[in-house]
Enzyme design. Structure first.
Site, PDB file in Angstrom:
ATOM      1  N   CYS A   1       0.983  -1.012   0.397  1.00 56.88           N
ATOM      2  CA  CYS A   1      -0.042  -0.329  -0.142  1.00 56.88           C
ATOM      3  C   CYS A   1       0.377   1.461  -0.553  1.00 56.88           C
ATOM      4  CB  CYS A   1      -1.210  -0.107   0.851  1.00 56.88           C
ATOM      5  SG  CYS A   1      -0.372   0.024   2.976  1.00 56.88           S
TER       6      CYS A   1
ATOM      7  N   HIS B   1      -2.831   1.321   6.620  1.00 59.39           N
ATOM      8  CA  HIS B   1      -3.284   1.070   5.211  1.00 59.39           C
ATOM      9  C   HIS B   1      -3.578   2.359   4.998  1.00 59.39           C
ATOM     10  CE1 HIS B   1      -4.166  -0.405   1.932  1.00 59.39           C
ATOM     11  NE2 HIS B   1      -5.744  -0.273   1.688  1.00 59.39           N
TER      12      HIS B   1
ATOM     13  N   GLU C   1      -5.589   0.917  -4.834  1.00 64.87           N
ATOM     14  CA  GLU C   1      -4.913   0.769  -3.823  1.00 64.87           C
ATOM     15  C   GLU C   1      -4.305  -0.345  -3.737  1.00 64.87           C
ATOM     16  OE1 GLU C   1      -7.339  -0.974  -0.206  1.00 64.87           O
ATOM     17  OE2 GLU C   1      -8.833  -1.847  -1.577  1.00 64.87           O
TER      18      GLU C   1
END
Length: 439
Positions: free
Chosen positions: A343, A399, A411
């Site tokens: 990420c 994240h 993402e």
């Protein structure tokens, strides 16, 4: 509980214990329905409805289990990335201190040589002071330096050389000790990095197992729903996707209504661990208290958060174009391209392509980088290109993704799931503030 589901639940629990987080309790599995049971249930409207509800519950349970495994995996992955940040900083500090210690040692040697020259000069001048004899009897540069300090008669120049030599020696010693400590710290972090990497890998495997179980079992459950409803599995999936989209839209609307206070400015505000405790004071009771008019409390003006400029359209377009070019590429812990991503690796390189630094290869670091630059914006004001963060425990972000508008993000999600554009998931963990790298 079926073996595959049991494996996923046990694996997630084991990793949870390792990384020290709380995960939801495993959902009890009452048993998946057989095709015969589904066929029989279809013959009775009440039984059919009960079976549809049961299958829907099983699908919800599968998703919850997979999402819990994903969260555990991402938290473990972020712990590894944070450790890597610390290791990189420790490695740089060690190298810098070793260089400084080497330079300081060379300066100290030069200073000791100058002290020796002063001793030789005093000897040649014919001085008979005891201190001169000490100079001549010194067996090393360190001895000369010590003896120069004991001289009874030092000229101003000699005293200056002595002080400089002692300062250089002390600095070299101090830097040498710091370099040794830095080496020990780097060695410790190497071990910690290995441990967090192994934990993250185990979490990734558990997450992948839970995800595969969800995919496999949900395929069959959707087929059974189709039989019960006289539709098709794809139609059932589309119907459920519509329900999910409605939930996501409701969550987005709620998030956009939410107007938190000013963005935080200090991740570690000072606290007093031992606040003073004052005993309660009981006022005397007046049997005939005076009647006083009501007092209107003063109005405290609201605190305005720092104004963050709108995103730079050109930089955002460049970052998103870069990220779009990675769609479909595989997730890999620590991945920062060109063919594997995690990420924060994706967000870091995407904005790097636009010439914008957003912090290191860590969601936590990127959040605090945005905070320290006064670039946090309430989610209700999020715009395309902003960074969306997920927060496990307060202050720990596991994240990060690029906001695409309308509740959609770009993402690198987790193991087994390629880089994608997807609706925001796990709304309960989405941070109240987004980061705006440009403006």
């Amino acid at each position: 509980m079926k073996p595959a589901t049991l494996f996923a639940a046990v694996a997630v629990g084991a990793v949870t214990a390792t990384v020290g987080i709380s995960a939801p309790a495993a959902i009890a599995d009452p048993g998946y329905p057989s095709w015969d049971e589904v066929a029989k249930a279809k013959q009775n409207e009440a039984a059919k409805r009960a079976q549809i509800d049961a299958i829907s519950g099983l699908l919800d349970g599968l998703r919850a289990s997979a999402e819990a495994a994903t969260k555990t995996s991402l938290i473990a992955a972020e712990a590894y990335r944070v450790t890597q940040d610390k290791l990189d900083a420790a490695t740089l500090r060690e190298a810098t201190l070793k260089t400084q210690a080497k330079d300081a040692q060379a300066a100290a040697e030069t200073s000791r040589m100058r002290a020796g020259l002063i001793a030789a000069h005093l000897a040649k001048s014919g001085a008979q002071d005891l201190s001169v004899k000490l100079f001549l009897n010194g067996s090393s540069a360190d001895d000369l330096l010590q003896q120069l300090g004991t001289a009874s008669k030092l000229s101003e120049q000699s005293a200056t050389i002595y002080r400089t030599a002692m300062q250089d020696k002390n600095e070299a010693t101090s830097l040498g000790e710091q370099a040794t400590a830095a080496t020990a710290e780097r060695t410790r972090l190497v071990g910690e990095s290995k441990s967090t990497f192994e934990t993250a890998n185990a979490a990734s495997q558990a997450s992948n197992a839970a995800y595969e179980t969800e995919q496999k079992k949900s395929n069959e459950l959707f087929e059974q729903l189709a039989l019960l409803n006289d539709t098709t599995a794809s139609a059932e999936r589309e119907y459920r996707a519509g329900l999910d989209a409605k939930k996501a839209a409701d969550a987005l609307a709620e998030a956009e209504k939410n107007k938190p206070g000013p963005p935080p400015t200090n991740p570690n505000p000072p606290t007093n661990p031992n606040p003073p405790v004052n005993p309660p004071v009981t006022p005397p009771v007046n049997p005939n208290p005076p009647v006083t008019p009501p007092v209107t409390p003063p109005v405290t003006p609201p605190v305005s958060p720092p104004v963050v400029a709108p995103p730079n359209a050109s930089a955002v377009e460049t970052a998103i174009a870069f990220a779009r070019n990675q769609l479909g590429k595989r997730y890999q812990l620590g991945g920062a391209g060109p063919d594997e991503w995690d990420c924060s690796g994706l967000t870091m390189k995407a904005y790097g392509a636009a010439g914008v630094s957003i912090g290191s290869h860590s969601a936590t670091n990127q959040y605090y980088t945005m905070m320290n630059r006064n670039r946090l914006v309430p989610f209700s004001q999020a715009q395309v290109g902003d960074l969306v963060f997920w927060e496990g425990r307060p202050g720990d972000f596991y994240h990060v993704a690029i906001y695409m508008g309308g509740g959609q993000i770009l993402e690198a999600p987790d193991v087994g799931k390629p880089v994608r554009i997807h609706s925001i998931w796990s709304w309960n963990d989405v941070a109240a503030y987004v980061g705006r790298p440009t403006g």
